[in-house]
Design an enzyme around this catalytic site. Sequence first.
Site, PDB file in Angstrom:
ATOM      1  N   ASP A  47       0.842  -1.154  -0.111  1.00  0.00           N
ATOM      2  CA  ASP A  47      -0.099  -0.068  -0.020  1.00  0.00           C
ATOM      3  C   ASP A  47       0.961   1.224   0.155  1.00  0.00           C
ATOM      4  O   ASP A  47       0.569   2.156  -0.780  1.00  0.00           O
ATOM      5  CB  ASP A  47      -0.910   0.076   1.300  1.00  0.00           C
ATOM      6  CG  ASP A  47      -1.887   1.233   1.497  1.00  0.00           C
ATOM      7  OD1 ASP A  47      -2.613   1.457   0.528  1.00  0.00           O
ATOM      8  OD2 ASP A  47      -1.590   2.151   2.368  1.00  0.00           O
ATOM      9  N   GLU A 119      -2.001  -5.376  -3.332  1.00  0.00           N
ATOM     10  CA  GLU A 119      -1.210  -4.684  -2.792  1.00  0.00           C
ATOM     11  C   GLU A 119       0.066  -5.304  -1.917  1.00  0.00           C
ATOM     12  O   GLU A 119       1.255  -4.977  -2.112  1.00  0.00           O
ATOM     13  CB  GLU A 119      -1.789  -3.781  -1.468  1.00  0.00           C
ATOM     14  CG  GLU A 119      -2.898  -2.475  -2.233  1.00  0.00           C
ATOM     15  CD  GLU A 119      -3.353  -1.862  -1.028  1.00  0.00           C
ATOM     16  OE1 GLU A 119      -3.710  -0.870  -1.344  1.00  0.00           O
ATOM     17  OE2 GLU A 119      -3.699  -2.457  -0.020  1.00  0.00           O
TER      18      GLU A 119
END
Length: 225
Positions: A47, A119
Site C-alpha cells: 500500500d 497490494e
Amino acid sequence: MEAASRDLGLEFSEPKLLRQALTHLSYVYEHGLPPLESNEKMEFLGDTILGFVITNIIFSRFPELTEGQLSKFRARLVNTGMLADIAREINLGKHLLLGHGEESSGGRDKTSILADAFEAVIGAYYLDRGLGAARDYLFTIFDERVDAESTREASSDFKTRLQELTAKKFGLGPDYKIFKESGPDHNKVFHAQVSVGKHVYGTGQGSSKKEAEQGAAQEALKILE
C-alpha cells in the site's frame, strides 16, 4: 508459484515471497500457521509503495494540479474497486491461498480480498527486486489508467472548469438555476441554466439536477472558451 508468476507477469528470485503475498489470513488460521505468514504485512508495505509510485507519476505528469486535486486524483486510482479490477485482469484470484470457509463464500472474487492481495504482491515484488522494478511494473499497469482518468475528469467536471474560467475572466462565479422540471415523477427531467452576473451562458437538461447543471456548464464553456 510458476503459474502465478506467469499470470502476474512477474519473476521472483524468492518464490516464497510471492506465496506469502497470496496467502490469506483464513488459510493461515485453518492450517495452524503463525499469523505473520499471512499477506497482511505484505499488504501494508505494498500500500505504501503503491501510493508513493502513483503520487510520483501524477505529480510529475500534472504539475498544474493543486495538492487537493492530486490527492483526489490519487484516490480515484488506488481505491479498492480499481485495485480489485486490476487483480481480476491478471487472474490473481485463482492463485490465492484461502481457507475453506472463505473459498466457499466466493472469496476469490471478493473486492476487498483481491485489492489487498494486489497490494501484497506489490510489497513482495519490492522486497524481491527493489523499488525500481516495482515502479516499472506499476507504471505498465497504471500508465493508460492515469491518462484515461485524466481525460474522464477533464471532460466530465464541466462545473469546476467553468468556475475556474469565470473567476479568471470576470472575477465572478457561475450561478445555476433549475428553471423547469418535466416528465412523470419516476422519470423526471430537470432543466438548468447557468449565468454569470446578469448574462445566461448555457442551458442543459438531465435526469438529475447535477447532470442538468453539468450540461449547462458544458454549453457555457463552449461560448466562453
